[in-house]
Scaffold this motif. Structure first.
Motif, PDB file in Angstrom:
ATOM      1  N   ASN A   1      24.464  19.784  -3.201  1.00  0.00           N
ATOM      2  CA  ASN A   1      25.128  18.512  -3.509  1.00  0.00           C
ATOM      3  C   ASN A   1      25.437  18.336  -4.997  1.00  0.00           C
ATOM      4  OD1 ASN A   1      22.652  17.961  -4.629  1.00  0.00           O
ATOM      5  ND2 ASN A   1      22.061  16.426  -3.115  1.00  0.00           N
ATOM      6  N   GLY A   2      25.245  19.386  -5.778  1.00  0.00           N
ATOM      7  CA  GLY A   2      25.536  19.317  -7.202  1.00  0.00           C
ATOM      8  C   GLY A   2      24.299  19.154  -8.066  1.00  0.00           C
ATOM      9  N   SER A   3      23.156  18.886  -7.471  1.00  0.00           N
ATOM     10  CA  SER A   3      21.919  18.723  -8.240  1.00  0.00           C
ATOM     11  C   SER A   3      21.217  20.056  -8.486  1.00  0.00           C
ATOM     12  CB  SER A   3      20.959  17.776  -7.504  1.00  0.00           C
ATOM     13  OG  SER A   3      20.542  18.349  -6.282  1.00  0.00           O
ATOM     14  N   GLU A   4      21.722  21.130  -7.920  1.00  0.00           N
ATOM     15  CA  GLU A   4      21.089  22.441  -8.043  1.00  0.00           C
ATOM     16  C   GLU A   4      21.378  23.045  -9.423  1.00  0.00           C
ATOM     17  OE1 GLU A   4      21.839  21.042  -4.165  1.00  0.00           O
ATOM     18  OE2 GLU A   4      23.362  21.684  -5.585  1.00  0.00           O
ATOM     19  N   ALA A   5      20.512  23.961  -9.842  1.00  0.00           N
ATOM     20  CA  ALA A   5      20.633  24.530 -11.187  1.00  0.00           C
ATOM     21  C   ALA A   5      21.066  25.987 -11.206  1.00  0.00           C
ATOM     22  CB  ALA A   5      19.288  24.400 -11.913  1.00  0.00           C
ATOM     23  N   SER A   6      21.072  26.655 -10.033  1.00  0.00           N
ATOM     24  CA  SER A   6      21.431  28.074 -10.011  1.00  0.00           C
ATOM     25  C   SER A   6      21.833  28.488  -8.606  1.00  0.00           C
ATOM     26  CB  SER A   6      20.253  28.929 -10.494  1.00  0.00           C
ATOM     27  OG  SER A   6      19.158  28.817  -9.596  1.00  0.00           O
ATOM     28  N   GLY A   7      22.212  29.743  -8.488  1.00  0.00           N
ATOM     29  CA  GLY A   7      22.524  30.343  -7.200  1.00  0.00           C
ATOM     30  C   GLY A   7      21.484  31.405  -6.887  1.00  0.00           C
ATOM     31  N   SER A   8      21.677  32.118  -5.781  1.00  0.00           N
ATOM     32  CA  SER A   8      20.743  33.169  -5.403  1.00  0.00           C
ATOM     33  C   SER A   8      21.408  34.112  -4.404  1.00  0.00           C
ATOM     34  CB  SER A   8      19.486  32.566  -4.771  1.00  0.00           C
ATOM     35  OG  SER A   8      18.620  33.584  -4.296  1.00  0.00           O
ATOM     36  N   SER A   9      21.055  35.394  -4.501  1.00  0.00           N
ATOM     37  CA  SER A   9      21.585  36.355  -3.536  1.00  0.00           C
ATOM     38  C   SER A   9      20.898  36.197  -2.179  1.00  0.00           C
ATOM     39  CB  SER A   9      21.429  37.784  -4.051  1.00  0.00           C
ATOM     40  OG  SER A   9      20.054  38.063  -4.253  1.00  0.00           O
ATOM     41  N   SER A  10      19.699  35.586  -2.157  1.00  0.00           N
ATOM     42  CA  SER A  10      19.017  35.318  -0.890  1.00  0.00           C
ATOM     43  C   SER A  10      17.885  34.321  -1.104  1.00  0.00           C
ATOM     44  CB  SER A  10      18.456  36.612  -0.287  1.00  0.00           C
ATOM     45  OG  SER A  10      17.865  36.335   0.971  1.00  0.00           O
ATOM     46  N   VAL A  11      18.153  33.073  -0.751  1.00  0.00           N
ATOM     47  CA  VAL A  11      17.124  32.040  -0.792  1.00  0.00           C
ATOM     48  C   VAL A  11      16.728  31.757   0.655  1.00  0.00           C
ATOM     49  CG1 VAL A  11      18.782  30.138  -0.781  1.00  0.00           C
ATOM     50  CG2 VAL A  11      16.505  29.759  -1.690  1.00  0.00           C
ATOM     51  N   LEU A  12      15.445  31.462   0.888  1.00  0.00           N
ATOM     52  CA  LEU A  12      14.958  31.287   2.252  1.00  0.00           C
ATOM     53  C   LEU A  12      14.795  29.822   2.625  1.00  0.00           C
ATOM     54  CD1 LEU A  12      12.275  34.112   2.407  1.00  0.00           C
ATOM     55  CD2 LEU A  12      14.621  34.157   3.279  1.00  0.00           C
ATOM     56  N   ILE A  13      15.190  29.510   3.852  1.00  0.00           N
ATOM     57  CA  ILE A  13      14.936  28.211   4.455  1.00  0.00           C
ATOM     58  C   ILE A  13      13.819  28.440   5.469  1.00  0.00           C
ATOM     59  CG2 ILE A  13      15.885  26.302   5.811  1.00  0.00           C
ATOM     60  CD1 ILE A  13      17.168  26.680   3.003  1.00  0.00           C
ATOM     61  N   SER A  14      12.688  27.772   5.302  1.00  0.00           N
ATOM     62  CA  SER A  14      11.555  27.918   6.225  1.00  0.00           C
ATOM     63  C   SER A  14      11.724  26.954   7.390  1.00  0.00           C
ATOM     64  CB  SER A  14      10.243  27.644   5.505  1.00  0.00           C
ATOM     65  OG  SER A  14      10.013  28.633   4.528  1.00  0.00           O
ATOM     66  N   VAL A  15      11.485  27.452   8.604  1.00  0.00           N
ATOM     67  CA  VAL A  15      11.659  26.684   9.838  1.00  0.00           C
ATOM     68  C   VAL A  15      10.352  26.713  10.625  1.00  0.00           C
ATOM     69  CG1 VAL A  15      12.968  26.468  11.978  1.00  0.00           C
ATOM     70  CG2 VAL A  15      14.097  27.330   9.908  1.00  0.00           C
ATOM     71  N   LEU A  16       9.903  25.536  11.069  1.00  0.00           N
ATOM     72  CA  LEU A  16       8.711  25.418  11.904  1.00  0.00           C
ATOM     73  C   LEU A  16       9.108  24.738  13.210  1.00  0.00           C
ATOM     74  CD1 LEU A  16       5.590  25.468  12.364  1.00  0.00           C
ATOM     75  CD2 LEU A  16       5.533  23.236  11.257  1.00  0.00           C
ATOM     76  N   CYS A  17       8.799  25.378  14.332  1.00  0.00           N
ATOM     77  CA  CYS A  17       9.061  24.813  15.668  1.00  0.00           C
ATOM     78  C   CYS A  17       7.813  25.056  16.497  1.00  0.00           C
ATOM     79  CB  CYS A  17      10.273  25.483  16.301  1.00  0.00           C
ATOM     80  SG  CYS A  17      10.557  24.960  18.004  1.00  0.00           S
ATOM     81  N   ALA A  18       7.223  23.966  17.006  1.00  0.00           N
ATOM     82  CA  ALA A  18       5.929  24.044  17.688  1.00  0.00           C
ATOM     83  C   ALA A  18       4.959  24.675  16.695  1.00  0.00           C
ATOM     84  CB  ALA A  18       6.035  24.792  19.002  1.00  0.00           C
TER      85      ALA A  18
ATOM     86  N   LEU B   1      14.352  24.552  -4.162  1.00  0.00           N
ATOM     87  CA  LEU B   1      15.234  23.377  -4.256  1.00  0.00           C
ATOM     88  C   LEU B   1      16.207  23.449  -5.425  1.00  0.00           C
ATOM     89  CD1 LEU B   1      12.690  20.568  -3.335  1.00  0.00           C
ATOM     90  CD2 LEU B   1      14.581  21.421  -1.949  1.00  0.00           C
ATOM     91  N   SER B   2      15.968  24.338  -6.387  1.00  0.00           N
ATOM     92  CA  SER B   2      16.916  24.463  -7.500  1.00  0.00           C
ATOM     93  C   SER B   2      18.154  25.259  -7.086  1.00  0.00           C
ATOM     94  CB  SER B   2      16.245  25.125  -8.704  1.00  0.00           C
ATOM     95  OG  SER B   2      15.972  26.495  -8.434  1.00  0.00           O
ATOM     96  N   VAL B   3      18.147  25.835  -5.858  1.00  0.00           N
ATOM     97  CA  VAL B   3      19.267  26.629  -5.360  1.00  0.00           C
ATOM     98  C   VAL B   3      19.948  25.959  -4.164  1.00  0.00           C
ATOM     99  CG1 VAL B   3      19.925  28.850  -4.330  1.00  0.00           C
ATOM    100  CG2 VAL B   3      18.235  28.780  -6.175  1.00  0.00           C
ATOM    101  N   ILE B   4      19.168  25.491  -3.193  1.00  0.00           N
ATOM    102  CA  ILE B   4      19.718  24.936  -1.955  1.00  0.00           C
ATOM    103  C   ILE B   4      18.729  23.935  -1.367  1.00  0.00           C
ATOM    104  CG2 ILE B   4      18.764  26.700  -0.412  1.00  0.00           C
ATOM    105  CD1 ILE B   4      21.499  26.652   1.071  1.00  0.00           C
ATOM    106  N   GLN B   5      19.246  23.013  -0.569  1.00  0.00           N
ATOM    107  CA  GLN B   5      18.399  22.022   0.082  1.00  0.00           C
ATOM    108  C   GLN B   5      18.578  22.130   1.592  1.00  0.00           C
ATOM    109  OE1 GLN B   5      18.595  18.143  -1.909  1.00  0.00           O
ATOM    110  NE2 GLN B   5      19.868  19.168  -3.441  1.00  0.00           N
TER     111      GLN B   5
ATOM    112  N   VAL C   1      19.897  32.602   3.040  1.00  0.00           N
ATOM    113  CA  VAL C   1      21.222  32.069   2.686  1.00  0.00           C
ATOM    114  C   VAL C   1      21.566  32.540   1.274  1.00  0.00           C
ATOM    115  CG1 VAL C   1      22.626  29.994   2.375  1.00  0.00           C
ATOM    116  CG2 VAL C   1      20.826  30.022   4.114  1.00  0.00           C
ATOM    117  N   ARG C   2      22.806  32.981   1.082  1.00  0.00           N
ATOM    118  CA  ARG C   2      23.291  33.330  -0.254  1.00  0.00           C
ATOM    119  C   ARG C   2      24.025  32.120  -0.804  1.00  0.00           C
ATOM    120  NH1 ARG C   2      26.443  38.670  -2.066  1.00  0.00           N
ATOM    121  NH2 ARG C   2      24.463  39.409  -1.283  1.00  0.00           N
ATOM    122  N   VAL C   3      23.740  31.771  -2.052  1.00  0.00           N
ATOM    123  CA  VAL C   3      24.400  30.629  -2.691  1.00  0.00           C
ATOM    124  C   VAL C   3      25.093  31.116  -3.960  1.00  0.00           C
ATOM    125  CG1 VAL C   3      24.101  28.351  -3.729  1.00  0.00           C
ATOM    126  CG2 VAL C   3      22.686  29.019  -1.768  1.00  0.00           C
TER     127      VAL C   3
END
Length: 170
Positions: free
Chosen positions: A115-132, A100-104, A140-142
């Motif tokens: 949204n501006g509340s983040e503290a850093s970037g990253s060459s590859s941050v992961l978004i976890s997805v659950l379906c069923a 959450l310090s990179v992306i939401q 995602v790179r930020v």
């Protein structure tokens, strides 16, 4: 079992009209017992989710929100792979950011954002997805600016631009 066909779909979720007739209709039955205009057998099996695929419309975000407070977002698409029906949009997907310090991420998987509340970037941050019961991740790179931002100019005098017409009110 007596069955009246109200809705009939093929394996690609296309509506099927037997012999071009509107439903309900009597049709030729093709089952394990053969072909005929008669009572037929219906064999059911669960159409379970066997995989999930997710992706962001944009795999890179520039976090300009830390400079101007305006949210930067990219939409997410989540597709579930069903055993019999192929790929379908997953309406019950749940997402969260692994950092959450990179992306939401929107919990309903509509978008990833900064949204501006983040503290850093990253060459590859992961978004976890659950379906069923299936999971996957979206990388995602930020890009994050060095703050405070300092601008330096060699010429700090604002001059008229040659050839630029300025309308004079009058």
């Amino acid at each position: 079992i007596n069955v009246t066909v109200i809705d009939l779909f093929d394996i690609y979720s296309n509506v099927f009209y037997p012999h071009g007739a509107s439903l309900p209709a009597v049709s030729t039955v093709v089952d394990r017992m053969g072909v005929g205009v008669r009572s037929g057998m219906i064999f059911l099996s669960a159409d379970s989710v066997v995989g999930v695929m997710a992706y962001a419309a944009t795999g890179e975000l520039v976090n300009s929100a830390v400079l101007n407070g305006q949210k930067v977002a990219s939409s997410i698409s989540v597709l579930s792979l069903h055993q019999h029906a192929g790929l379908r949009p997953c309406s019950s997907a749940v997402c969260h950011s692994d950092d959450l310090s990179v992306i939401q991420a929107d919990s309903t998987c509509r978008e990833v954002f900064v949204n501006g509340s983040e503290a850093s970037g990253s060459s590859s941050v992961l978004i976890s997805v659950l379906c069923a019961h299936e999971t996957t991740t979206i990388p995602v790179r930020v890009w994050y600016p060095l703050v405070p931002l300092q601008l330096r100019v060699d010429d700090d005098i604002l001059n008229e631009v040659s050839g630029w017409r300025v309308a004079v009110a009058g």
